[in-house]
Scaffold this active site. Structure first.
Site, PDB file in Angstrom:
ATOM      1  N   GLY A 109      -8.233 -68.238  34.784  1.00 29.36           N
ATOM      2  CA  GLY A 109      -7.069 -67.313  34.425  1.00 29.36           C
ATOM      3  C   GLY A 109      -6.246 -66.607  35.954  1.00 29.36           C
ATOM      4  N   GLY A 110      -5.153 -66.779  35.523  1.00 29.09           N
ATOM      5  CA  GLY A 110      -4.506 -66.085  36.175  1.00 29.09           C
ATOM      6  C   GLY A 110      -2.685 -65.001  35.724  1.00 29.09           C
ATOM      7  N   GLY A 111      -2.589 -63.919  36.360  1.00 29.24           N
ATOM      8  CA  GLY A 111      -0.875 -63.628  36.203  1.00 29.24           C
ATOM      9  C   GLY A 111      -0.190 -62.951  37.044  1.00 29.24           C
ATOM     10  N   GLY A 112       1.557 -62.837  36.807  1.00 33.99           N
ATOM     11  CA  GLY A 112       2.222 -62.431  37.802  1.00 33.99           C
ATOM     12  C   GLY A 112       1.843 -61.200  39.184  1.00 33.99           C
ATOM     13  N   MET A 113       0.610 -60.111  38.481  1.00 35.36           N
ATOM     14  CA  MET A 113       0.249 -59.701  39.747  1.00 35.36           C
ATOM     15  C   MET A 113      -1.938 -60.203  40.359  1.00 35.36           C
ATOM     16  SD  MET A 113      -0.507 -55.667  39.327  1.00 35.36           S
ATOM     17  CE  MET A 113      -1.367 -55.714  38.182  1.00 35.36           C
ATOM     18  N   ALA A 114      -2.551 -60.375  39.449  1.00 37.70           N
ATOM     19  CA  ALA A 114      -3.735 -61.186  39.511  1.00 37.70           C
ATOM     20  C   ALA A 114      -4.006 -62.302  39.486  1.00 37.70           C
ATOM     21  CB  ALA A 114      -4.563 -59.555  39.347  1.00 37.70           C
ATOM     22  N   VAL A 163      -7.683 -64.170  37.945  1.00 33.43           N
ATOM     23  CA  VAL A 163      -9.019 -63.393  37.020  1.00 33.43           C
ATOM     24  C   VAL A 163     -10.106 -65.229  37.470  1.00 33.43           C
ATOM     25  CG1 VAL A 163     -10.049 -63.369  35.085  1.00 33.43           C
ATOM     26  CG2 VAL A 163      -7.555 -62.769  35.204  1.00 33.43           C
ATOM     27  N   LYS A 201     -11.107 -60.019  38.396  1.00 33.54           N
ATOM     28  CA  LYS A 201      -9.695 -59.873  38.663  1.00 33.54           C
ATOM     29  C   LYS A 201      -9.105 -59.562  40.049  1.00 33.54           C
ATOM     30  CE  LYS A 201      -6.796 -58.958  35.506  1.00 33.54           C
ATOM     31  NZ  LYS A 201      -5.685 -58.019  34.666  1.00 33.54           N
ATOM     32  N   ASP A 248       2.063 -53.161  26.835  1.00 33.65           N
ATOM     33  CA  ASP A 248       2.102 -55.021  27.194  1.00 33.65           C
ATOM     34  C   ASP A 248       1.060 -54.960  25.859  1.00 33.65           C
ATOM     35  OD1 ASP A 248       3.357 -57.076  27.476  1.00 33.65           O
ATOM     36  OD2 ASP A 248       1.633 -57.112  29.501  1.00 33.65           O
TER      37      ASP A 248
END
Length: 655
Positions: free
Chosen positions: A17-22, A24, A39, A133
């Site tokens: 997985g992942g998001g805008g900053m990091a 995983v 992460k 958040d």
């Protein structure tokens, strides 16, 4: 990130997985032999101090917490320009996926999930950590049903007031609290508002506020009352709706003041005592953020100058009345001025909102055009060609656009459109690095400015000296694109002999897992066996426990598939008397059968003649023998044959 080992301890296995900053990854803690989540800060942020601070803040915020409903942080580190956090790995799904597949959830399940989140927030708030958040995407559900709160990426201490970056509010707009939307200081009540939105969504499969743009949704959080959840799902009890309505109040004074109080209501809301509860009523306090109707102000025509005269008696009375009312008119004037200032602020806000309502245009297809032509076509529609990436491609001449983002899609003006432009045939030939030491090869690659994120190292056991390059991809002399090719090097980590585990007596899957963790290959053979339970290992070869063995060696384990087809289990009724009637004697029974020799059936104490049923396993070639002793002295021996078992119509043994 190429798969590798961090800090010589954490083996990175796959991206999950992942998001805008990091991003995983699923990984393995080699030292403790357990799965972990790793992460890793995205490469584009490794030189951005603000993102590095946020990344470290997440680790600090989560590491300060120890709670069964908060994802644990095990380690934090940096290797070169790779910043990483090692966390507890949760097998399961996130709450957002569950809502998509199953919402609306049952009231009991929604309350149970919310209670666990609330318990985690109570712990975090007690340690002065505000999450900021809370949303379904950051709530993990393990296979055991345990809820885990994660992603403290924008969490701050409760004393912090800065929650914005330049031009953007952090967090997810559909779960904003009103104070979050305004960009003002947030506290525990802000997390509880977001939790109220999550509970609302689980119960109704809808969000309380939706809109065409993030700004319109944020305004609704500030200005509009949310629709009552029972209007969407009539099955929601009033006691549960009351919790939602209280959590979603605009004013923090009317909301829950702590997670502990909200948790107490969640734990009590489904009890029989709450069946007749009435709907919660709030005072209609004046909310300065709500939209109001401005009254029409009529202005009188200018007065015509008249000749001064002595005031009449009636005029004197009017003047006296005006004087008497002037004493109470001043507060009204100040109230009017304040109200006018608020209206001016909102007028400016709505003017800015109108400015943000930017026109949309259709992005043209600029592929197969020259870069200059593509830029001109985009700029004619107030779009920007940015970023412009170059790529080696033998199918396109130099300077021709190969691909683009958002082709034939409507976007807002001034949106940057990424273009990929051909560099033509500019490939290079791969050098020969086999049999060189990896440290020397790595130095050569760095001197040649090879991108680190295009280099992948795979360490393997080998007879070659540790650190020697065994194989490379691309191979020597192959053409490659220096901008996109991933270069893989297989590097020896020596023989690395390990001590062989003794897996006899273990269940098959446990034995296989133990051997594979030592990087041994496992060959499983199934054979009938009288002495070992079905599914368990009864032998291993060619190495036994304690032997030294090299990684990669194949070990054969023999797993019992149960008794043979001809096995039968007859029962012998063994009659035993004590040495003296009425006096206690200790009786011991042992037996030998197809399962093994001299097996202990058990010891009993008797005072009178007693019959003991003793079951044994026999085959066509193996008889059974039962022997008993009374007070340590031999009593008698009985033999059971396969023929006896058939005569007895004995059953087949089971495992």
């Amino acid at each position: 990130m190429a798969l590798k080992t961090l800090s010589n301890r954490y083996e990175v296995l796959e991206r999950v997985g992942g998001g805008g900053m990091a991003i995983v990854y699923r990984g393995r803690d080699i030292l403790l032999n357990r799965m972990v989540a790793v992460k890793v800060l995205r490469q584009q942020f490794v030189h951005d101090e603000e993102f590095i601070k946020r990344f470290r803040r997440e680790a600090q915020a989560a590491a300060s917490l120890s709670h069964p409903n908060v994802v644990s942080v095990y380690d934090v580190g940096q290797e070169g320009d790779i910043h990483f956090i090692v966390m507890e790995y949760i097998e399961g799904i996130n709450l957002n996926d569950k809502i998509k597949s199953s919402a609306p959830l049952s009231v009991e399940e929604a309350v149970h999930i919310t209670s666990q989140i609330c318990d985690a927030l109570d712990h975090a708030h007690h340690h002065q950590v505000i999450h900021r958040d809370i949303k379904p995407h950051n709530i993990l559900i393990g296979h055991n049903g345990r809820i885990k709160v994660t992603d403290f990426g924008i969490a701050r201490a409760a004393t912090s007031t800065d929650v914005t970056q330049t031009g953007a509010v952090l967090g997810s707009v559909h779960y904003f609290s009103p104070e979050h939307a305004k960009g003002v200081a947030q506290g525990a009540a802000s997390d509880l508002y977001s939790l109220g939105v999550v509970l609302y969504q689980m119960l109704t499969n809808a969000l309380p506020f939706a809109g065409e743009s993030p700004i319109s949704v944020a305004l609704k959080h500030v200005q509009e009352e949310c629709p009552e959840p029972t209007a969407i799902n009539a099955k929601i009890p009033q006691s549960v709706e009351n919790i939602v309505l209280k959590a979603l109040r605009k004013s923090t004074d009317e909301r829950y003041t702590s997670a502990a109080i909200m948790l107490a209501d969640l734990r009590a809301c489904l009890s029989p005592d709450m069946l007749g509860v009435e709907k919660i009523i709030f005072e209609d306090a004046e909310d300065m953020d709500k939209t109001r109707v401005i009254p029409i102000i009529k202005v009188d025509s200018p007065a015509i100058p008249v000749k001064a005269s002595v005031p009449s008696s009636a005029q004197q009375q009017v003047a006296a009345k005006k004087e008497s009312t002037s004493r109470w008119s001043k507060p009204v004037v100040w109230l009017g001025v304040t109200f006018a200032m608020v209206l001016i602020v909102f007028a400016i806000f709505y003017f800015a909102l109108g400015k943000l309502n930017v026109k949309e245009v259709m992005v043209p297809d600029v592929t197969n055009k020259t870069l200059a032509e593509a830029k001109a076509a985009l700029e004619a529609l107030d779009l920007r060609a940015y970023p412009i990436d170059e790529k080696i491609d033998s199918n396109f001449p130099v300077g021709i656009v190969i691909s683009q983002d958002n082709k034939n899609v409507r976007v807002k003006v001034n949106t940057p459109i990424r273009l990929v432009v051909s560099k033509g045939k500019d490939s290079k030939r791969m050098g020969d690095y086999v049999d060189q030491l990896w440290d020397d090869v790595h130095t050569q690659l760095q001197d040649a400015d090879w991108p680190e994120d295009q280099i992948e190292i795979v360490e393997v056991f080998s007879e070659s000296p540790e650190g020697t390059v065994l194989k490379q991809t691309p191979a020597k002399g192959d053409l490659y694109d220096p901008n996109s090719t991933v270069f893989q090097f297989r590097v020896s980590k020596g023989l690395g002999a390990v001590q062989m585990k003794n897996v006899i007596g273990l269940k098959e899957n446990v034995a296989v897992s133990m051997l594979e963790s030592e990087e041994l290959k496992v060959n499983v053979k199934y054979e009938t066996n009288y002495g070992t339970q079905k599914g368990y290992v009864f032998d291993q070869s060619p190495f036994k426990g304690g032997d030294q063995v090299e990684p990669g060696t194949t070990i054969t384990i023999y797993v019992s598939s149960g008794y043979p087809e001809d096995a039968l289990m007859p029962t012998k009724q063994v009659e035993i008397s004590p040495k003296s009637k009425g006096t206690a004697s200790e009786v011991r029974i042992i037996y030998s059968d197809a399962r093994g020799q001299n097996q202990d059936w058990g010891t009993r104490t008797i005072t009178d003649k007693t019959i003991f049923p003793v079951s044994v396993v026999v085959s066509k070639n193996i008889n059974a023998e039962i022997t008993y002793y009374v007070d340590g002295e031999f009593g008698d021996t009985f033999t059971l044959t396969y023929k006896d078992a058939l005569t007895q119509n004995a059953p087949k043994p089971t495992q």
